[in-house]
Design an enzyme around this catalytic site. Structure first.
Site: not given
Length: 471
Positions: A13-14, A53, A104, A289
């Site tokens: 994530d990220q 997200c 999500h 992302h």
């Protein structure tokens, strides 16, 4: 008929696309993630078309651009386009499992085709991981006991034993599933989903110390970029210097390195299981992302720049897939391509209406591109001025800010850090890309164009009316 392959989707994530050793990063160590690209393929121009997200994960789950699935910003809304990636694989006879950070979904525990989900995040107070951590370390305050923001740039060592870290727990839960809950009578689709390197920046002490003692790269600071007058811990605009900058970068790289180390034995277990079952296998590694990490005085995501929008994408398969070992590609690809790629690998039908394209022809050397140009966008999140639309062909990137009218043009081949804005210096090229964006946006309900020019919209909500979010 040969047994259908097992499929593994690993998501961080990220995670910036440049934050891999394989991508030439001068500090971060990722030998196990690198191996997926060295023994498979590394897509060097992979992007989140809507880099935050919720919309990024929806793009992966649906195989559709924001303009098709209806979500162009950081807004929760049920998925009404169908089927999702896990649902399509479930319908094709796959056992579908998610371990770790959620996708999500809205509502949060809607499975959207996963047979079972073992949720483990760093911010949900009562998911499976949070309840387990409270039992293992009573009175510690759990992840919140570290005292750090879930979106901020401050960093410190993980305050509990290493095996209690969410990254370690997710890997152990994944192994437990493979050992004790795997139904070998059908093929497997497993999503192993990490919260790292998303803040809080709390890697185990070994990993934070490693990156505090080695040289780290400075942020990219464009000639066009201006620092904010001030910033807070959760600010999207920052001017990090000295200890604050070094700690933030060390914490971020430490979280990535920790994930990489944890993956070694998990990969051995997954490949070993596939061998025992007599199945081919395919592994996709990606992220939702990136993270600006101080580039151009930005932190977090939601921006069109490489730090935010570009993601890692590596694919490795067993010999039966005929993947060209060590393949690299600069063709523009995206999260929407994951769904048709995995369905293609599974021999399952690919639904109509997808914007994503199977990457198997590229992996086998049968094609060198699946599209000419890739769109990007994000509705206002941190501010109206932050909203954008973009286009890239893998070399050139054009950006338009709908509420300010600002345009930027970058040559990613000669300027990968996007430090030199060429929009004014190359007006013909800028006009060419502006025309392409006008053509792309011509039927959007927000009114971004009249067909001849780009126009500031009256409003730009995260939910796009008239398409996938309206039901």
């Amino acid at each position: 008929m040969p047994a259908r392959p097992n499929l593994l989707l690993i998501m961080t994530d990220q995670h910036r696309g440049d934050s891999l050793s394989l991508a030439g990063h001068p500090a971060v160590l990722t030998p196990n993630i690198d191996a997926l690209g060295l023994e498979g393929a590394h897509f060097q121009r992979a992007y989140a078309t809507c880099p935050s997200c919720i919309p990024a994960r929806r793009a992966l789950l649906t195989g559709q651009y924001p303009a098709t699935n209806g979500l162009g910003g950081f807004v929760g809304h049920p998925i009404t386009t169908a089927p999702t990636l896990p649902q399509a694989l479930h319908d094709a006879g796959y056992q579908t499992e998610l371990v770790g950070r959620t996708m999500h979904q809205e509502p949060p525990y809607q499975r959207y085709g996963y047979d079972h989900m073992t949720h483990g995040s760093s911010y949900v107070p009562q998911d499976v991981y949070a309840d387990w951590l409270a039992e293992q370390a009573p009175g510690s305050g759990g992840v919140r006991g570290a005292g750090l923001s879930f979106n901020g740039w401050t960093a410190r060592p993980w305050p509990l034993a290493d095996h209690l870290h969410p990254t370690a727990w997710i890997v152990e839960e994944g192994k437990r599933f493979l050992r004790h809950a795997r139904d070998a009578s059908c093929p497997l689709f497993l999503t192993l989903s990490f919260y790292a390197p998303h803040p809080p920046l709390v890697p185990p002490a070994f990993y934070l110390d490693r990156y505090l003692r080695v040289p780290l790269p400075d942020p990219y600071l464009g000639e066009w970029a201006t620092p904010p007058a001030h910033h807070l811990v959760d600010s999207a605009r920052v001017n990090l210097r000295g200890e604050a900058l070094r700690a933030a970068r060390a914490g971020y790289y430490g979280l990535i390195n920790h994930v990489d180390d944890q993956l070694y034995w998990f990969m051995q277990e997954f490949i070993g299981l596939c061998g025992r079952e007599g199945r081919e296998w395919l592994v996709v590694f990606t992220s939702d992302h990136g993270e600006m990490l101080g580039d151009h005085y930005y932190f977090r995501k939601c921006e069109p720049y490489e730090g935010s929008a570009r993601i890692p994408l590596l694919i490795r398969g067993s010999s039966g897939f005929g993947i060209n070992t060590g393949m690299t590609s600069t063709a523009p690809v995206c999260l929407e391509d994951v769904m048709p790629t995995l369905l293609d690998a599974a021999g399952a039908s690919i639904p109509d209406g997808l914007d994503g394209r199977s990457l198997l022809p590229l992996l086998r050397g049968e094609r060198d591109r699946v599209r000419d140009v890739l769109p990007g966008e994000h509705a206002p999140c941190y501010s109206k001025e932050q909203a954008f639309h973009s286009l890239t062909d893998g070399r050139w990137k054009y950006i338009w800010r709908p509420f300010t009218g600002a345009e930027q043009l970058f040559d990613l081949e000669t300027d990968p850090g996007e430090c030199r804005d060429l929009a004014a210096a190359q007006p013909d090229a800028t006009a060419h890309w502006r025309r392409r964006l006008i053509d792309w946006l011509h039927d959007r309900p927000e009114g971004f164009t009249d067909g001849a020019r780009l126009i500031e919209p009256r409003e730009y909500p995260g939910i796009i009316s008239g398409v996938g979010c309206t039901a």
